[in-house]
Each structure stands twice: as structure tokens, then as C-alpha cells.
Design a protein around this motif. Structure first.
Motif, mmCIF file in Angstrom:
data_model
loop_
_atom_site.group_PDB
_atom_site.id
_atom_site.type_symbol
_atom_site.label_atom_id
_atom_site.label_comp_id
_atom_site.label_asym_id
_atom_site.label_seq_id
_atom_site.Cartn_x
_atom_site.Cartn_y
_atom_site.Cartn_z
ATOM 1 N N GLU A 43 -6.507 2.465 -2.896
ATOM 2 C CA GLU A 43 -5.868 1.833 -4.071
ATOM 3 C C GLU A 43 -6.920 1.455 -5.114
ATOM 4 O OE1 GLU A 43 -2.566 1.313 -4.464
ATOM 5 O OE2 GLU A 43 -1.853 1.815 -2.456
ATOM 6 N N LEU A 44 -8.043 0.895 -4.629
ATOM 7 C CA LEU A 44 -9.078 0.404 -5.544
ATOM 8 C C LEU A 44 -9.849 1.552 -6.192
ATOM 9 C CD1 LEU A 44 -10.406 -2.572 -3.371
ATOM 10 C CD2 LEU A 44 -8.996 -2.734 -5.441
ATOM 11 N N ASP A 104 -5.998 3.679 -13.295
ATOM 12 C CA ASP A 104 -4.647 4.204 -13.087
ATOM 13 C C ASP A 104 -3.863 3.303 -12.137
ATOM 14 O OD1 ASP A 104 -2.475 6.100 -13.247
ATOM 15 O OD2 ASP A 104 -3.982 7.566 -13.813
ATOM 16 N N MET A 105 -2.668 3.758 -11.781
ATOM 17 C CA MET A 105 -1.729 2.892 -11.067
ATOM 18 C C MET A 105 -2.100 2.662 -9.611
ATOM 19 S SD MET A 105 2.011 3.989 -12.448
ATOM 20 C CE MET A 105 2.360 4.098 -14.211
ATOM 21 N N THR A 106 -1.717 1.491 -9.124
ATOM 22 C CA THR A 106 -1.662 1.269 -7.683
ATOM 23 C C THR A 106 -0.326 1.846 -7.196
ATOM 24 O OG1 THR A 106 -0.533 -0.851 -7.938
ATOM 25 C CG2 THR A 106 -2.951 -0.905 -7.914
ATOM 26 N N ILE A 147 -7.280 1.640 -9.316
ATOM 27 C CA ILE A 147 -7.915 0.716 -10.263
ATOM 28 C C ILE A 147 -9.174 1.284 -10.936
ATOM 29 C CG2 ILE A 147 -9.021 -1.541 -10.486
ATOM 30 C CD1 ILE A 147 -6.122 -1.938 -9.793
ATOM 31 N N LEU A 181 0.833 -1.213 0.000
ATOM 32 C CA LEU A 181 0.000 0.000 0.000
ATOM 33 C C LEU A 181 0.862 1.255 0.000
ATOM 34 C CD1 LEU A 181 -2.395 -1.154 2.872
ATOM 35 C CD2 LEU A 181 -2.939 -1.137 0.427
ATOM 36 N N GLN A 221 2.027 0.251 -5.844
ATOM 37 C CA GLN A 221 3.081 -0.669 -6.306
ATOM 38 C C GLN A 221 3.536 -0.298 -7.707
ATOM 39 O OE1 GLN A 221 1.193 -4.613 -5.919
ATOM 40 N NE2 GLN A 221 3.065 -5.207 -4.834
ATOM 41 N N GLU A 222 2.557 -0.041 -8.564
ATOM 42 C CA GLU A 222 2.870 0.291 -9.958
ATOM 43 C C GLU A 222 3.560 1.646 -10.060
ATOM 44 O OE1 GLU A 222 -0.793 -2.333 -11.847
ATOM 45 O OE2 GLU A 222 -1.119 -0.264 -11.246
#
Lengths: 338, 338
Positions: free
Chosen positions: A236-237, A245-247, A241, A154, A249-250
Motif C-alpha cells: 500500500e505504501l 496513487d490510491m490505497t 502512497i 488492505l 481503500q481509495e
């Protein structure tokens, strides 16, 4: 040292211009940084220019991108920042978000492909000043482990919320990281060679640690245990998502080992209480005043009150406190560019 | 004891019918309670019928109210529950909320004048099954002190969130009280004569306490310190004031010293990711699967997984666990009514 808001604004504009940022980026970035500095929120103020220019040097932000509206349907507006600053994309989307909220009662602005570097509350306040209730959030870089895990999945994933109060200068506003502490706090302990409080981080083996170096090798924890972890996952979601777009992590993978700023999306939801309540809004807003006034009376401080106090004081005195070393660094940044 | 879902459903219908609840209330209330019981979430299951009937006896819920739509404009639906169960009003508003979310991308359902007695996740799951992202919340009774205060100004103010996963039976769902513990946990310690863990409550003088009796005289604390306190305050403003309904303080005043259920409003926000992402939603949802699958792999349990496991097990075995004493109490409730 003391610096007037006008001087700091000019300095920020000059630096950004010297590094090729368009006038729109100069304006929106400077507005955010000077507001934070004026609020004595140093961690989100002028020193972020250093990180921003560093991010530019690593090729992880565009200084010349022009945000474009990619969707405008129903209660949704989507903006592509094209790798520019989130603040500029927000400025472009804001009028349409306000219009849609005022028309439909609730609306959502999604910003894609933007670089994040400062406070969410600056945006929230622009919405409360338009009489709207607002929520915003963005993923960041994956530094934080969910409850029960040792793996950083996260981001620090800040969450902002605002509710308009009768005094438009002092809305109910909070904006906090869903991690137990800010990344910058750990970095500060590391720089000063001090130990961190307990409960904020784990080392690479998953053991609790108060050593900032070990914490940076390991993972930060969320605030509030599994509940904070759930909220951070929601960010994040929802702000990653769901808008394509990015999390975190990404975003971290995109940074590719460079110490650059988080890159990805942001979500802003605005609600117009005047659509929900019509003329009754005035009476209900008065109830919210009565409710919130009890907080101070009972010893609780409302979020942002310290900021508002600093802001009023700085406005009255006509200058802002700026660290001497930071001023030197900013001047240096300008010199190096020219 | 073991009871089949059909038997428990029938029993709940019979009890509610015996006390004059309309078929619509029988259906929605029973659905919620049997779902919770099936998920082995005993605190939100069949035993809530006792509190519901008690609330009826104190005149603080209507058994015959028919919810009416009071506003249907833009992305907003408002329902007046007319002092009936929130579950029934939700059933009435749900189709319109789904339609609006699917049309405009985001929509808001506000329920006014409803009685709350069970889990938010049952509603959330109905939205994720329609492919929507959902957030819901409601104030409760003012038992909780904001961070820094000793005065109970906040409710336990649950917050629910859901995100549709590829397996529609196991969405990402959380639903938790923004207090550090549930009211029922303190009551349970009181009944059993046990001490509570630290950090959950303060006594009437504002000192930390582990004594459940002292806690009930004092105040519960929010989860996560000042951040949880901020979120709980957001719930009061968003699901109370902004929809023209009660704060937790006002709900408590309305209960007027009776041990009745919270009364007031609820807010439900639904977002359609297919509007935000179009055909790209499929690919992005797969990314969310990859993201969430890492949680279990790294030792973190996703919220609701324990419930989903219990549900699958109960569905397979064809019966639900029910406490013998509770069954006797429910039978007694039925006998007393007839």
C-alpha cells in the motif's frame, strides 16, 4: 473446448475493438490474457474480459486513453495511464525502464491511474527476458484485514518477483496475493455453495469463518499472519502512497459500490545483474542454477513450474483449453457490442 | 540490573577494543547493539557481543578490516567489508546511498563479505530519518527448508522495510525472519527444556516436530508456507547471488561446523519519495498517516510500535534493563581479553 492461440487472440482483439478499445489496448490486454490462458491460469485468463467490459460499462476504465510519460529523471520513469489498462502503460514504460536499469543498475517504473485486471508475472517475464531482476506490485480493493484487526484496510496486494535463469523461458518467477487466498477463490466457493478452508477469512464480527457469504461480508486475512500483513501494508505504501496513487481503500471508494476492477498505481523495480557483477554475472548465474536445481531434487516445486509445464504442453499441442461456457459468454459479449 | 546507555556503550567499546576491533567497528557495532537493547529487543542486543567474540576466536570475522567502495556507478554502490562487520560497511556506504537515492530517485547499496549479527531495522531507521523509503535483506545460514522439501536450503533470511512517517522517531518499520520462527527461539526452548509450538520445524525425517533438539537436527520452516518460501528464495537470489555473494548454504559451509555468525552479502534499496512526488510528497505523506492511523484504531498493532514504546520509556527513565548474568558474562569477556 480447444482453441488455437491465434483464434483466442483474434477473439479478444475483436471484443476489445467492438467496445472501442484502441489497438494499443487490444494488443497489451490480449497478450496478457492469452498468456495466462495458455499457462492454464484460468482465473487470470480470457474470462477477465467479462470483468473488463463490465468495468467499461460502469465508466471505470478508459478504452481510448493513451499513456503518457510524466517523469523521466535519474532512475525513475513515471507513466500516467489516464484510466486505461495497466498493461498498455507498462508497454509504454518498459523500454525506458530497461534502458535505465541497464544504464544505472537499478530503476523504477511507476504507473499511475491505471486499471488492474490480470497477472503481474506477464510483466515480470518481459523483464527477465531482458536479463533483468524484477519486482512489481499493486494495491487492489480493500477486502483484507491486517493481522489483529477485523477491518478490511488492505487489498489482496499481489507481489511479483523474477530472476533470470539460463533458460530464458523458465525464469524464477513468483506472483502471489498477499492475502491468504485470492478473492476469486472465495467467489468460486460462493457460486458452488461449498465451504472454504479455515484460516482464510473472518465474518463481519471478526470471527473465523469458512462460509464464503460471511467472508465476503467480513474480511479476508493476509497470508502468514502479522508478517504477511506487514508485507501487504508495504505494498500500500510503496505502490500506492509513494507514487501518489490510491490505497486499496481509495480504489474501493472509487469503485463506488460497482463490481469494477481495482484502479490506482503500480510499481516495477528492475535491477541489472550485469551492472552489479560485470562479466562475473555468468559464473554467479550458474551458481543460482545449482542452488535452484536443488529445490526440485529435494521435493520442493519452484514457483511457476506448473505454469511453464502447461505452457510448453499447450505450445506443443497447438491449442488451449477454454471452458465452453466462457466461450459462449465471450461470443455473446461480441454479439451484444455489435 | 539497570545500566545507563552511556555505561553500556562504554562497556561494549571496551570489550571490542580489548579484542582488537578498530574504532570504526567499535562504534558501528555498539550503536546497533545498544539501540536493540534500548528497544528491549534482547535477542538482538548486548548479548550478541558473545557471539561476535566467539566468531572472532574462530577466525570468521576480521576486527581490523576497513571497508572499501568497490563500485560507484549510476544508482549502484558496492562496498567490500573484507570480512568485517556489516554495520561498519553500512556506515561507509550510507552517505553515498543517500546521495544517489536523492539524485536518481532509487539506489542500491550492496555490501559484500560482511559478518551479520544483529537487526536490520537499525539500518532502516537511518534511511527513514533521511526521508527515504528502504528495503534491506541478507541471507544467513541454511537452517530452513523450502515449502515441500525437508532439506534446509534457505536461511532465516530477514527482510526489513521502512517508510518515513511525519514523526521521524516512529517510522513504519518491519524487520522479520522469513522463517516461521527465529533460530534463537528454538535454541531458547532447547536450553529451557520446553516444547516448541507446532508448525515451526520438521525433524531430520521431514516430520513435523515440537522438540527443539529434533528441530535443530532437521529444518526450520518458512513463514506463510509456499509464499514465505518464495520470498526467502528471493532473498538468496537478490542479496546473495545477484551481488556475487554467498547463499545461506555457502555461508554455512564457510562456518565449517563452528557456531559462528552468518557471512556473506547484504542488499539495501533506498527510494526518495521527494523525487517521485516533488512537493506533492507532503500531501501524500499525510494520506499515509491517515491510512496507518486506522490500524491502531481498528485493533491492529503496527510493526515496531512495541519497540518504539520501550525506547521512549527507556529514554525517559535514563537506564536500560540488562540481565544480571549477561552483565557478568560481558565483564568476564573483558577480563579474559586483558
Amino acid at each position: 473446448m480447444h482453441i488455437t492461440p491465434t483464434q483466442l487472440t483474434q477473439l479478444s482483439h475483436d471484443i476489445l475493438a467492438a467496445y472501442g478499445f484502441t489497438p494499443e489496448h487490444q494488443k497489451s490486454i490480449t497478450h496478457t490474457l492469452v498468456t495466462a490462458q495458455q499457462d492454464q491460469c484460468h482465473s487470470h485468463g480470457a474470462w477477465r474480459l467479462l470483468g473488463l467490459i463490465d468495468t467499461l460499462k460502469h465508466g471505470k476504465i478508459s478504452a481510448t486513453a493513451t499513456p503518457t510519460i510524466t517523469q523521466d529523471v535519474g532512475s525513475i520513469v513515471k507513466i500516467d495511464a489516464h484510466m486505461g489498462s495497466a498493461t498498455t502503460a507498462f508497454s509504454v514504460g518498459l523500454p525506458r525502464l530497461i534502458e535505465k536499469a541497464q544504464q544505472n543498475g537499478i530503476a523504477l517504473l511507476a504507473i499511475n491511474h491505471c486499471v488492474h485486471f490480470s497477472a503481474l508475472w506477464v510483466e515480470i517475464e518481459q523483464l527477465t527476458q531482458a536479463g533483468l531482476i524484477a519486482i512489481n506490485s499493486t494495491p487492489s480493493h480493500a477486502w483484507v484485514a491486517p493481522a489483529g484487526s477485523t477491518k478490511p484496510l488492505l487489498g489482496t496486494n499481489p507481489l511479483g518477483f523474477g530472476f533470470p535463469r539460463i533458460n530464458p523461458q523458465e525464469p524464477y518467477v513468483f506472483d502471489f496475493a498477499t492475502s491468504a487466498t485470492a478473492r476469486g477463490e472465495i467467489q468460486l466457493h460462493h457460486r458452488h455453495g461449498t465451504q472454504m478452508p479455515e484460516g482464510l477469512a473472518i465474518d463481519a464480527q471478526g470471527n473465523p469463518t469458512t462460509d464464503p457469504a460471511a467472508a465476503m461480508q467480513g474480511a479476508m486475512l493476509t497470508f502468514g499472519g502479522h508478517k504477511g500483513s506487514a508485507i501487504s501494508t508495504m505494498v500500500e505504501l510503496l505502490a500506492g502512497i509513494a507514487i501518489g496513487d490510491m490505497t486499496s481503500q481509495e480504489s474501493m471508494a472509487f469503485a463506488d459500490g460497482t463490481p469494477t476492477l481495482p484502479y490506482g498505481g503500480e510499481i516495477i523495480i528492475a535491477i541489472d545483474p550485469k551492472i552489479l557483477l560485470g562479466d562475473d554475472w555468468t559464473a554467479h548465474q550458474q551458481r543460482s542454477e545449482d542452488f535452484l536445481n536443488q529445490f526440485n531434487a529435494s521435493g520442493a516445486r519452484l514457483p511457476s513450474q506448473r505454469r511453464f509445464k502447461a505452457r510448453a504442453q499447450n505450445q506443443q499441442q497447438g491449442y488451449i483449453e477454454l471452458d465452453d461456457n466462457l466461450y459462449a459468454d465471450l461470443q455473446n459479449l461480441l454479439t451484444l457490442a455489435n
